[in-house]
Design a protein around this motif. Sequence first.
Motif, short mmCIF file in Angstrom:
data_model
loop_
_atom_site.label_atom_id
_atom_site.label_comp_id
_atom_site.label_asym_id
_atom_site.label_seq_id
_atom_site.Cartn_x
_atom_site.Cartn_y
_atom_site.Cartn_z
N THR A 170 7.91 -0.62 38.24
CA THR A 170 7.42 0.19 39.35
C THR A 170 8.50 1.08 39.95
O THR A 170 8.27 1.71 40.97
CB THR A 170 6.86 -0.73 40.46
OG1 THR A 170 7.90 -1.64 40.86
CG2 THR A 170 5.66 -1.50 39.96
N ASP A 171 9.68 1.14 39.32
CA ASP A 171 10.76 1.95 39.90
C ASP A 171 10.84 3.34 39.27
O ASP A 171 11.80 4.07 39.54
CB ASP A 171 12.10 1.23 39.77
CG ASP A 171 12.48 0.97 38.31
OD1 ASP A 171 11.63 1.16 37.42
OD2 ASP A 171 13.64 0.58 38.06
N LYS A 172 9.87 3.71 38.46
CA LYS A 172 9.85 5.02 37.84
C LYS A 172 8.65 5.82 38.35
O LYS A 172 7.53 5.29 38.43
CB LYS A 172 9.75 4.91 36.32
CG LYS A 172 10.91 4.17 35.67
CD LYS A 172 12.22 4.94 35.82
CE LYS A 172 13.35 4.21 35.07
NZ LYS A 172 14.66 4.91 35.24
N PRO A 173 8.85 7.10 38.72
CA PRO A 173 7.72 7.91 39.20
C PRO A 173 6.76 8.24 38.06
O PRO A 173 7.11 8.18 36.88
CB PRO A 173 8.40 9.17 39.73
CG PRO A 173 9.66 9.27 38.94
CD PRO A 173 10.11 7.85 38.70
N VAL A 174 5.55 8.57 38.43
CA VAL A 174 4.53 9.03 37.48
C VAL A 174 4.11 10.42 37.87
O VAL A 174 3.85 10.69 39.05
CB VAL A 174 3.31 8.08 37.45
CG1 VAL A 174 2.23 8.64 36.53
CG2 VAL A 174 3.70 6.68 37.03
N ARG A 175 4.06 11.32 36.90
CA ARG A 175 3.56 12.68 37.15
C ARG A 175 2.60 13.06 36.04
O ARG A 175 2.92 12.92 34.87
CB ARG A 175 4.71 13.69 37.20
CG ARG A 175 4.21 15.16 37.21
CD ARG A 175 5.34 16.15 37.32
NE ARG A 175 5.97 16.06 38.64
CZ ARG A 175 7.03 16.79 39.00
NH1 ARG A 175 7.57 17.64 38.14
NH2 ARG A 175 7.55 16.66 40.21
N PHE A 176 1.42 13.53 36.42
CA PHE A 176 0.51 14.09 35.42
C PHE A 176 -0.25 15.27 36.00
O PHE A 176 -0.26 15.48 37.22
CB PHE A 176 -0.45 13.01 34.89
CG PHE A 176 -1.46 12.49 35.89
CD1 PHE A 176 -2.72 13.06 36.00
CD2 PHE A 176 -1.16 11.40 36.70
CE1 PHE A 176 -3.66 12.57 36.90
CE2 PHE A 176 -2.08 10.90 37.60
CZ PHE A 176 -3.33 11.49 37.71
N VAL A 177 -0.84 16.05 35.13
CA VAL A 177 -1.59 17.24 35.53
C VAL A 177 -3.01 17.13 34.97
O VAL A 177 -3.27 16.38 34.03
CB VAL A 177 -0.90 18.54 35.07
CG1 VAL A 177 0.40 18.76 35.80
CG2 VAL A 177 -0.66 18.54 33.56
N TRP A 178 -3.91 17.91 35.56
CA TRP A 178 -5.28 17.95 35.05
C TRP A 178 -5.89 19.32 35.33
O TRP A 178 -5.49 20.03 36.25
CB TRP A 178 -6.15 16.85 35.67
CG TRP A 178 -6.88 17.25 36.92
CD1 TRP A 178 -8.14 17.75 37.03
CD2 TRP A 178 -6.37 17.20 38.27
NE1 TRP A 178 -8.47 18.02 38.34
CE2 TRP A 178 -7.40 17.68 39.12
CE3 TRP A 178 -5.15 16.79 38.83
CZ2 TRP A 178 -7.24 17.77 40.50
CZ3 TRP A 178 -5.00 16.88 40.22
CH2 TRP A 178 -6.02 17.36 41.03
N GLY B 149 -4.27 20.92 38.65
CA GLY B 149 -3.84 19.95 39.65
C GLY B 149 -2.68 19.13 39.12
O GLY B 149 -2.53 18.94 37.91
N GLU B 150 -1.85 18.67 40.03
CA GLU B 150 -0.73 17.81 39.68
C GLU B 150 -0.73 16.58 40.58
O GLU B 150 -0.94 16.69 41.79
CB GLU B 150 0.60 18.56 39.84
CG GLU B 150 1.84 17.72 39.57
CD GLU B 150 3.12 18.53 39.76
OE1 GLU B 150 3.24 19.58 39.11
OE2 GLU B 150 3.97 18.10 40.57
N VAL B 151 -0.50 15.42 39.98
CA VAL B 151 -0.44 14.17 40.73
C VAL B 151 0.95 13.56 40.54
O VAL B 151 1.45 13.46 39.41
CB VAL B 151 -1.50 13.17 40.24
CG1 VAL B 151 -1.31 11.81 40.91
CG2 VAL B 151 -2.90 13.71 40.52
N ASN B 152 1.57 13.18 41.64
CA ASN B 152 2.85 12.47 41.62
C ASN B 152 2.69 11.15 42.36
O ASN B 152 2.19 11.12 43.49
CB ASN B 152 3.95 13.30 42.27
CG ASN B 152 4.40 14.46 41.41
OD1 ASN B 152 5.22 14.30 40.52
ND2 ASN B 152 3.84 15.65 41.66
#
Length: 543
Positions: A158-166, A511-514
């Motif tokens: 859980t110490d790494k960020p997540v980034r994705f787009v749609w 869209g981008e989610v972080n």
Amino acid sequence: MTTRLPSLPATPPSDATRRSFLRTSSRFLGLGAGMAAGLTLLGPSALAAPAVVASGRPDAPDGIQLGDPSDDGMVVWARAGQPARMVVEYATAPGFRNAMRISGPLASSETDFTARTQLTGLLPGQQYHVRVAFEAPGQRRSQGAWMEGSFRTRAMTTDKPVRFVWSGDTVGQGWGINPDLGGMRIYEAMRQRNPDFFIHSGDTIYADSPITAEQKAEDGRIWRNVVTEEVSKVAETLKEFRGRHRYNMMDVNVRRFASQVPQIWQWDDHEVTNNWSDAKDLSADNRYKEKDVRLLVARGSRAFLENAPMRWHRQGLAERVHRKIAYGPLLDVFVLDMRTYRGPNGYNRDTTESAATAFLGNAQLDWLMAEMTASQATWKVIAADMPIGLGVPDGKDAEGRAKWEAIANGDGPALGRELETARLLTRIKQAGLKNVVWLTADVHYCAAHHYSPERAVYKDFDPFWEFVAGPLNAGSFGPNPLDNTFGPRVVYQKAPTAQNMSPFAGFQFFGEVNIDPASRALTVDLRDLNGVSQFQQTLPVQA
């Protein structure tokens, strides 16, 4: 529920046409698809340099695609230019030192020469380099040139960020690959955000939108397209549906993106024809010689499944699109299929549920609830190809009443397809599920909607957010009317000043989610054609 037809015999592409094209077209194309004699070549800016192909050796004209990243690996997809065996190598070192090598499946005309291999046993949180080549079967020293890509695997901590787009909606309304604009630039804008993966929210092609060499845009500007034989008319044959997918891979931005960003595909209507269900009536559409929509669905489905970088193991149905993508302790993605199991578009105001009001269908709804209830991830993202509370019209019925393409049907209590949605939202509340976010596309503009029982006619649900992004490279439309059944409020929206504005106008969005590993908060940005944020919303985690 859609009736699945038996598998169709494959229609191999025209090798003669392909060879003629390769002999006569500009060398920078590096493509293997059959092209019309009237192919419009308007400059190299939207098209990639060719792979270096040894004489007589099989090439991979469309590069590679990566897909469905999850706890059990990554899909690697490619298309060969002729019958050949797929070979995949992957390593953590860019020079492919100590690479793992997989002899993959045979690419044949049965699958339009597409092939895919599942990489397993990958290290978590690791950057990988991958390359694909094809070998002519039964021939020594017959391997073609390598096509390379790279990706990173999900972290298990859980110490790494997540980034994705749609986003969704590629090459719609006749707005195709325009070299004057640099091709489909929004794919490059998404790539530069360095996401872990991309959700394509449907309308991966527009099988019902012919592409012409020129099209008039707003302010009298002329939009110029690259054109191929298969995209010059509505898709009816299997070859034409396949050609639609090949067309998108001609764009250098799309190919670069696909080789570096794993994709999660879902589908909507334009993979077949506008607003289709089994009840779609094409009798008055003079563009179609083939009037049996079920046959078009079978061909469009086949072409989609051949070209989507999806994994097929663990699937109860060979052609199933809905699936769960587990992406570490912070995120599970639940990919919905809002097309296959729906009833016909209609007045949509029935007072009781039936086959006519089905949208997800009971089996998919039960699957979704079971998977979300079992999920241990902090955030549960529902990837939906259509929005909940926006009215999407589909003409009128025989009695002159409005027909509806999506869930909404006008203000008032839950009726028609809304009954199924109400049942789902209530089950989510009763199960005590928190941190559920809906992401969607379809309507060709961007928006942020907050749903609350305080504003709703139907009140038995917990508040939630829905974010809308698109199109990727299509006409821009909207905004659509809100339906008050579930109490949506427009927190933000950006739509064109006129309908069907071209990508020239700039109303193309993703869209981008972080997800922040420290706070576990989820932040959504709605970004434009150049990757500039137009709106941002941060959602704190709910315990």
